[in-house]
Write a protein that holds these residues in place. Structure first.
Motif, PDB file in Angstrom:
ATOM      1  N   TYR A  11      47.510  37.885  26.817  1.00 31.68           N
ATOM      2  CA  TYR A  11      46.851  38.961  26.065  1.00 31.68           C
ATOM      3  C   TYR A  11      47.768  39.726  25.101  1.00 31.68           C
ATOM      4  N   PHE A  28      36.816  41.297  25.172  1.00 28.51           N
ATOM      5  CA  PHE A  28      37.325  39.929  25.253  1.00 28.51           C
ATOM      6  C   PHE A  28      36.687  39.271  26.477  1.00 28.51           C
ATOM      7  N   SER A  29      35.364  39.219  26.453  1.00 29.23           N
ATOM      8  CA  SER A  29      34.606  38.617  27.562  1.00 29.23           C
ATOM      9  C   SER A  29      33.212  38.277  27.018  1.00 29.23           C
ATOM     10  N   GLY A  68      40.694  45.888  34.731  1.00 33.67           N
ATOM     11  CA  GLY A  68      40.931  44.843  33.729  1.00 33.67           C
ATOM     12  C   GLY A  68      40.213  45.236  32.456  1.00 33.67           C
ATOM     13  N   GLY A  70      40.979  45.512  29.283  1.00 35.22           N
ATOM     14  CA  GLY A  70      41.189  44.884  27.983  1.00 35.22           C
ATOM     15  C   GLY A  70      41.555  45.918  26.926  1.00 35.22           C
ATOM     16  N   THR A  90      44.882  47.807  33.408  1.00 36.02           N
ATOM     17  CA  THR A  90      45.169  46.500  32.821  1.00 36.02           C
ATOM     18  C   THR A  90      46.567  46.084  33.237  1.00 36.02           C
ATOM     19  N   MET A  91      46.848  44.800  33.114  1.00 31.93           N
ATOM     20  CA  MET A  91      48.205  44.319  33.419  1.00 31.93           C
ATOM     21  C   MET A  91      48.918  43.969  32.110  1.00 31.93           C
ATOM     22  N   GLN A  95      47.712  45.730  25.596  1.00 28.72           N
ATOM     23  CA  GLN A  95      46.372  46.317  25.693  1.00 28.72           C
ATOM     24  C   GLN A  95      46.460  47.798  26.062  1.00 28.72           C
ATOM     25  N   ASP A 110      48.141  46.849  38.936  1.00 28.65           N
ATOM     26  CA  ASP A 110      47.408  45.734  39.538  1.00 28.65           C
ATOM     27  C   ASP A 110      46.169  46.300  40.248  1.00 28.65           C
ATOM     28  N   CYS A 111      45.004  46.001  39.707  1.00 28.50           N
ATOM     29  CA  CYS A 111      43.777  46.619  40.258  1.00 28.50           C
ATOM     30  C   CYS A 111      43.450  46.086  41.651  1.00 28.50           C
ATOM     31  N   ILE A 128      35.288  43.121  34.546  1.00 27.09           N
ATOM     32  CA  ILE A 128      34.717  42.145  33.592  1.00 27.09           C
ATOM     33  C   ILE A 128      35.823  41.222  33.107  1.00 27.09           C
ATOM     34  N   GLY A 129      35.802  40.004  33.588  1.00 31.32           N
ATOM     35  CA  GLY A 129      36.753  39.000  33.099  1.00 31.32           C
ATOM     36  C   GLY A 129      38.147  39.079  33.693  1.00 31.32           C
TER      37      GLY A 129
END
Ligand SMILES: C[S@@+](CC[C@H](N)C(=O)[O-])C[C@H]1O[C@@H](n2cnc3c(N)ncnc32)[C@H](O)[C@@H]1O
Length: 308
Positions: A11, A28-29, A68, A70, A90-91, A95, A110-111, A128-129
């Motif tokens: 990403y 981005f999904s 996540g 994005g 997010t990781m 982003q 890290d979720c 989502i994604g």
């Protein structure tokens, strides 16, 4: 699972190109066309946001967690159209920086491991994604895939207030998924063997769930599945639209492509990257039924609390 390095490769590397091509806060999904592919990508993404918010009963008083997040597409909808508060995780460093610049509340975390002590509780959670990245090939080979998803759902359970719901959108392996031993980068182009080998290169550290049953089984101690539908055809159209936009010419964007070209050449990844870009393995995997894509809504299983 895909670690920070893997996710930065996926990403952060395309951060500027993504924002220039698809939009500063774009999703981005997979979008939601509801069978009408004459609709614009933006309209279909907006329809997805509305669908998610409605499925989770999100109101202006809700506190929402986007696992996540994005570039903040859903967070933007929540903030602008509903007026609720939303925290994104997010990781990807790229982003997170973009989200911060656009005024979103975001953390690089890290979720799967985040706790109530760190971020509090939420009325609604969306993912989502991101689930696609939670299990690596090695973890799958070691037989840990369901345990990883089960632990993730436990994290979500702890973070959700009573009566809360979670929306999961994820790619899954479809009915035409092949045996792992048949995946080969040397296989004939456009065969399932070759396409899956490209998928592994495009998304390092990531192995998909085997169908929605694996996801709902992993969630079962904590959540009841209340709705599910396939977005496979929608994802094919979403990717088709992305590809048109990624190719659209602008001097600045093509200068970034050129710099990436040198970077990939230096890292010895140029051939693979070029093949991925020209082939679009994820689109072909959806078209061939090697992969499917699902939207799932779960509600908290309060019995779990009583029994534990
Ligand atoms: C395909 S993108 C989807 C982004 C966004 N939800 C959307 O729809 O546009 C996947 C996202 O999941 C994030 N992600 C993957 N694994 C994660 C993890 N363990 N913790 C937090 N974020 C993660 C990535 O950093 C990225 O933001």
């Amino acid at each position: 699972m895909a670690n920070k390095k893997d996710l930065d490769q996926t990403y952060t590397a395309i951060d500027r190109i993504f924002r220039l091509s698809i939009g500063e806060m774009a999703d981005f999904s997979g979008a939601k066309y509801d069978g009408d592919f004459s609709r614009s990508l933006e309209y279909a993404q907006h329809e997805k946001h509305r669908y998610v918010a409605k499925s989770l009963n999100i109101t202006k008083d809700s506190r929402v967690l986007d696992m996540g997040c994005g570039w903040g597409g859903f967070m933007n909808f929540i903030k602008e159209e509903i007026g609720a508060s939303c925290l994104g995780l997010t990781m990807s460093r790229g982003q997170a920086l973009a989200c911060e610049r656009n005024g979103f509340d975001v953390l690089v975390k890290d979720c799967r491991k985040v706790t109530v002590d760190e971020i509090g509780k939420f009325d609604s959670i969306v993912c989502i994604g991101a689930l696609e990245h939670f299990c690596s090939i090695e973890e799958w080979k070691e037989g840990n895939q369901e345990r990883i998803y089960r632990e993730f759902f436990k994290t979500v359970y702890d973070l959700l207030l009573p009566g809360g719901k979670v929306y999961i959108q994820s790619m899954v392996f479809g009915e035409n998924m092949i045996d792992y031993k048949d995946i080969k980068i040397t296989a004939k182009k456009d065969t399932p063997s070759h396409l899956m080998a490209l998928m592994i290169k495009e998304f390092p550290g990531s192995w998909l769930p085997y169908g929605t049953k694996m996801i709902s089984r992993s969630a079962a101690p904590y959540f009841r599945l209340i709705s599910k539908n396939s977005g496979r055809l929608d994802y094919i159209e979403t990717i088709r639209q992305w590809r048109i936009r990624f190719r659209a010419f602008s001097i600045y964007k093509y200068a970034i492509y050129l710099s990436l070209l040198f970077k990939f050449l230096f890292k010895g990844q140029l051939k693979d990257r070029f093949t991925i870009f020209s082939t679009s393995p994820n689109k072909r995997c959806f078209e061939k039924g090697i992969m499917d894509h699902y939207r799932m809504v779960f509600e908290k299983n309060e019995d779990f609390l009583c029994n534990n």
